[in-house]
Design an enzyme around this catalytic site. Structure first.
Site, PDB file in Angstrom:
ATOM      1  N   ILE A 157      -1.772   4.398   2.321  1.00  0.00           N
ATOM      2  CA  ILE A 157      -1.932   4.992   0.993  1.00  0.00           C
ATOM      3  C   ILE A 157      -3.323   4.733   0.438  1.00  0.00           C
ATOM      4  O   ILE A 157      -3.809   5.462  -0.420  1.00  0.00           O
ATOM      5  CB  ILE A 157      -0.849   4.433   0.032  1.00  0.00           C
ATOM      6  N   LYS A 172      -4.441 -11.304   1.601  1.00  0.00           N
ATOM      7  CA  LYS A 172      -3.422 -10.455   2.227  1.00  0.00           C
ATOM      8  C   LYS A 172      -2.385 -11.401   2.831  1.00  0.00           C
ATOM      9  O   LYS A 172      -2.636 -12.030   3.855  1.00  0.00           O
ATOM     10  CB  LYS A 172      -4.060  -9.592   3.316  1.00  0.00           C
TER      11      LYS A 172
END
Length: 213
Positions: free
Chosen positions: A14, A33
């Site tokens: 995305i 992350k």
């Protein structure tokens, strides 16, 4: 003022990593992350590090580094490990922290838990990244509903990729969420491109955001 926030997407591919890089650069924030699946030599952390130019940002190591580019639960199984929510601990930092999720909010981490379970447990607010494609309204609204059903605070939306004004306006009107920024379709993402978008980000929404918790 420092804040910790989560960048989540309405699905995979995305644009969460580019969005994270723009926010990291705009806020001179740290980056984390929690789970990296596959691409360990060219990880999302390495990508953001390459795209960010400021000297303040620190990059925190992943809680899990999985060798296969699969859903975390499947990649972990192939690596012979199990992901545990209690082992995904937010790094300690006095700086603003951008946390990039792996995949969408309902991605499975193991046989019991989804990414959204960890988000709920963290109590942190979410910036939701949407990308215009056929079906993106449905996916965006479902992601918003999933967050609201769990009382996860939503800071707003960032639209990535080709602009479709009618789609974006419907999503904003229906959800009542704020548009925090737009990132256009770029032929190449460089540090200069990230800097240009970072300059367009109004950081006032960070300081004025009020969590409903």
């Amino acid at each position: 003022m420092s804040i910790q926030l989560i960048v989540a997407g309405i699905g995979t591919e995305i644009g969460k990593t580019v969005t994270s890089a723009v926010l990291v650069e705009a806020l001179q924030a740290d980056y984390w992350k929690p789970i990296q699946s596959g691409a360990l030599e060219d990880s999302d952390t390495a990508t953001v590090r390459r795209l960010v130019s400021n000297a303040t940002t620190r990059f925190h190591p992943e809680a899990y580094r999985l060798t296969q580019p699969l859903s975390p639960h499947a990649a972990a199984e192939l690596d012979g490990i199990e992901i545990h929510l209690e082992h995904i601990n937010v790094p300690q930092t006095s700086n603003t922290l951008i946390i990039e999720l792996a995949g969408g909010l309902l991605v499975p981490l193991n046989d019991r838990d989804l990414s959204i379970d960890w988000v709920t447990q963290s109590g942190l607010p979410v910036v939701l990244v949407s990308r215009n494609y056929l079906g993106s309204i449905n996916h965006t609204l479902l992601s918003v509903e999933a967050c609201r059903s769990r009382r996860i605070p939503l800071m707003g939306l960032i639209f990535n990729g080709p602009t479709v004004p009618a789609t974006e306006q419907f999503i904003l009107n229906y959800t009542g969420l704020r548009c925090l920024g737009r990132i256009s379709q770029e032929t190449e993402i460089t540090s200069e491109v990230v800097q240009s978008y970072a300059r367009q980000i109004d950081s006032d929404w960070i300081t004025t955001f009020q969590s409903p918790h």
